[in-house]
Design a protein around this motif. Sequence first.
Motif, PDB file in Angstrom:
ATOM      1  N   THR C  52       0.817  -1.216   0.000  1.00  0.00           N
ATOM      2  CA  THR C  52       0.000   0.000   0.000  1.00  0.00           C
ATOM      3  C   THR C  52       0.854   1.271   0.000  1.00  0.00           C
ATOM      4  O   THR C  52       0.463   2.279  -0.581  1.00  0.00           O
ATOM      5  CB  THR C  52      -0.964   0.056   1.211  1.00  0.00           C
ATOM      6  OG1 THR C  52      -0.204  -0.037   2.424  1.00  0.00           O
ATOM      7  CG2 THR C  52      -1.977  -1.085   1.169  1.00  0.00           C
ATOM      8  N   ALA C  53       2.022   1.217   0.642  1.00  0.00           N
ATOM      9  CA  ALA C  53       2.873   2.415   0.705  1.00  0.00           C
ATOM     10  C   ALA C  53       3.210   2.926  -0.702  1.00  0.00           C
ATOM     11  O   ALA C  53       3.352   4.132  -0.918  1.00  0.00           O
ATOM     12  CB  ALA C  53       4.155   2.112   1.486  1.00  0.00           C
ATOM     13  N   ALA C  54       3.315   2.010  -1.661  1.00  0.00           N
ATOM     14  CA  ALA C  54       3.723   2.402  -3.016  1.00  0.00           C
ATOM     15  C   ALA C  54       2.625   3.131  -3.777  1.00  0.00           C
ATOM     16  O   ALA C  54       2.906   3.772  -4.790  1.00  0.00           O
ATOM     17  CB  ALA C  54       4.164   1.165  -3.804  1.00  0.00           C
ATOM     18  N   THR C  56       0.067   5.009  -2.000  1.00  0.00           N
ATOM     19  CA  THR C  56      -0.559   5.993  -1.116  1.00  0.00           C
ATOM     20  C   THR C  56      -0.128   7.386  -1.550  1.00  0.00           C
ATOM     21  O   THR C  56       1.064   7.699  -1.540  1.00  0.00           O
ATOM     22  CB  THR C  56      -0.131   5.718   0.342  1.00  0.00           C
ATOM     23  OG1 THR C  56      -0.644   4.441   0.734  1.00  0.00           O
ATOM     24  CG2 THR C  56      -0.651   6.779   1.286  1.00  0.00           C
TER      25      THR C  56
END
Lengths: 250, 250, 250
Positions: C52-54, C56
């Motif tokens: 998900t960090a990629a 967000t």
Amino acid sequence: MTDFLTLPERSPKPRTTGITHVLDKGLGPSQVQDLLAVAAGSIDIVKLGWGTAAVTNNLPAKVAAYQERGVPVCLGGTLLEVVLKQGKLEDYVRWVKGLGIDHVEVSDGTIALDHDEKLAVIKRLTKDFTVLSEVGSKSENVIFAPKRWVMMIEKELDAGAWKVITEGRESGTVGVYHADGAVKEGLIDEIRDAIDPGQLVFEAPGKKQQVWFIKHFGSDVNLGNIAPEEVISLETLRLGLRGDTLLHFH
Amino acid sequence: MTDFLTLPERSPKPRTTGITHVLDKGLGPSQVQDLLAVAAGSIDIVKLGWGTAAVTNNLPAKVAAYQERGVPVCLGGTLLEVVLKQGKLEDYVRWVKGLGIDHVEVSDGTIALDHDEKLAVIKRLTKDFTVLSEVGSKSENVIFAPKRWVMMIEKELDAGAWKVITEGRESGTVGVYHADGAVKEGLIDEIRDAIDPGQLVFEAPGKKQQVWFIKHFGSDVNLGNIAPEEVISLETLRLGLRGDTLLHFH
Amino acid sequence: MTDFLTLPERSPKPRTTGITHVLDKGLGPSQVQDLLAVAAGSIDIVKLGWGTAAVTNNLPAKVAAYQERGVPVCLGGTLLEVVLKQGKLEDYVRWVKGLGIDHVEVSDGTIALDHDEKLAVIKRLTKDFTVLSEVGSKSENVIFAPKRWVMMIEKELDAGAWKVITEGRESGTVGVYHADGAVKEGLIDEIRDAIDPGQLVFEAPGKKQQVWFIKHFGSDVNLGNIAPEEVISLETLRLGLRGDTLLHFH
């Protein structure tokens, strides 16, 4: 950013394929801002589910919040079904235009509506709005043959629908799904043989359903009824950044 | 607004029937404001579930936020059950009064409590608070006969309870429900024959449960343990603006 | 506060046992502030789930918001699995350091990774980060013998992992769980006989799973993949303030 990684291609916004169609069933002002802050790049259209728009205290502010960030708002089809039952189509048109909403959904998931009459409603509404029509019943007990799905979809596109949505509900247990949520694969195959999938939006609220469509149609499949809290997860599924699709794409 | 539509009658706030009783199990300040902005007109009381109030970092601010918008706050019954186990009822009364909270719940869903003792607690608390008492166990294995439900409800109302809640938990799988969430219809019928439903709040966290109660008791049935994100959905169910109740009302 | 009640002991922050490890799968700025306002005292680490960090949009602001309140942020292991598949470990290290993130997760839940190679990755990352490694497959069909679990956990701790996470996913249906979510009790017993539970974090997204671990390991068991909206509920379970653990502690 993670540009050192090679990821599947995704169409940029504004997209005509690869659409993520989000179900808002009562978000508040901060929740709308949160969703846009985190995931605006992944959201193509927001539906105010069924008749929620009619009981949302802060409706005009909500519509404005989405539109200011370039996200179109669509009204749910069930509200229009009540309108049609009460013979109030032109009142509805005036109300929706007054709200500045430019997308509407035409469905017959609950009421009995002659298909020619549904097509006439679609045609009427295309004069003022972008129309998403929906095929499929909200009842587990109503099952259409694949040929009837195809025929209805084709006629609704001919009548002017921008996209046709295949029914799944918030639960993902009717329409193109079995009662346990499994995809009716034969039905989808027959629809796919006849219709360009770019003209469809598959309602796919469940993760397993999203994974199935991404594996069968690719990263840029149009998916609908996505819960707001699952938008980022869906984007990772499209890019092979979650376990379920990692080995499919990498 | 949608005043061109004919919708079922709903009592206006402040209501004594048609109550929507919401379960807050840890909302933050913005979430509380969101809920009030979208749905204040549909919310009659908020319960801080079980013992969450004791571990909520921002409790006084949360209570104030609800009360400023005219929404009473109630403490969960499980917290009081711990208090009773430790013999600290008067400390509890002082603490709750200090918080400015004026609604409390009296339950025996987990601890063994002699019914006369429960009635005495209800009586004591009515001196300082509006009391919601709750009947039913949180265990799947404890089943009361319908006559015992009726007798307990009647006695608790006599003892001064404002409303009696029928147990369902957050999960909707105990109390007046079978383990699969289906309503114990015979039980509800026997309760209904003896008690005015306006004196009851049926915990009904699941959509199918809400639909069942609305179809059997009407739009203005009192429903409890409603998740914050389902408040708007419930209001549409009450008004026939969702597929599940559309044909019932229109 | 409720200091008139006697509650189970809980380690204060910063804790090495009694850790609540939270899964953030796309929270927005207000949701992060809400979570911290209500429950900062109960949150020990936040994982930005899988990749998900990629995707967000507001990643640096999110990381800063947690860190300003003393909550460390950890990246999900699946993102690193993609990185390893593409041979980009050093690019990943630079990117994570640039974000100011100091916790990373090393897993092989999806990709096939030789265990010696996994140990080498753990060792490499301990030079720059606090490493949480994870044991267990994300597939229902991959089952390790208990001795293999123990051996892998021991080697990963030896390689420098701060804690080893036992796999459960967001769903709680794989790894240390049967497909129906029930705990593999024999497996947990064998792990417990060999490893200090303070060195483990048990992923336990479901309430029944949390209850099981609290009853078997006590209030201060380390639990992971806790949904943000369940953090307060988990804290009440740890303290016997919810029906499920009330009689265990009081």
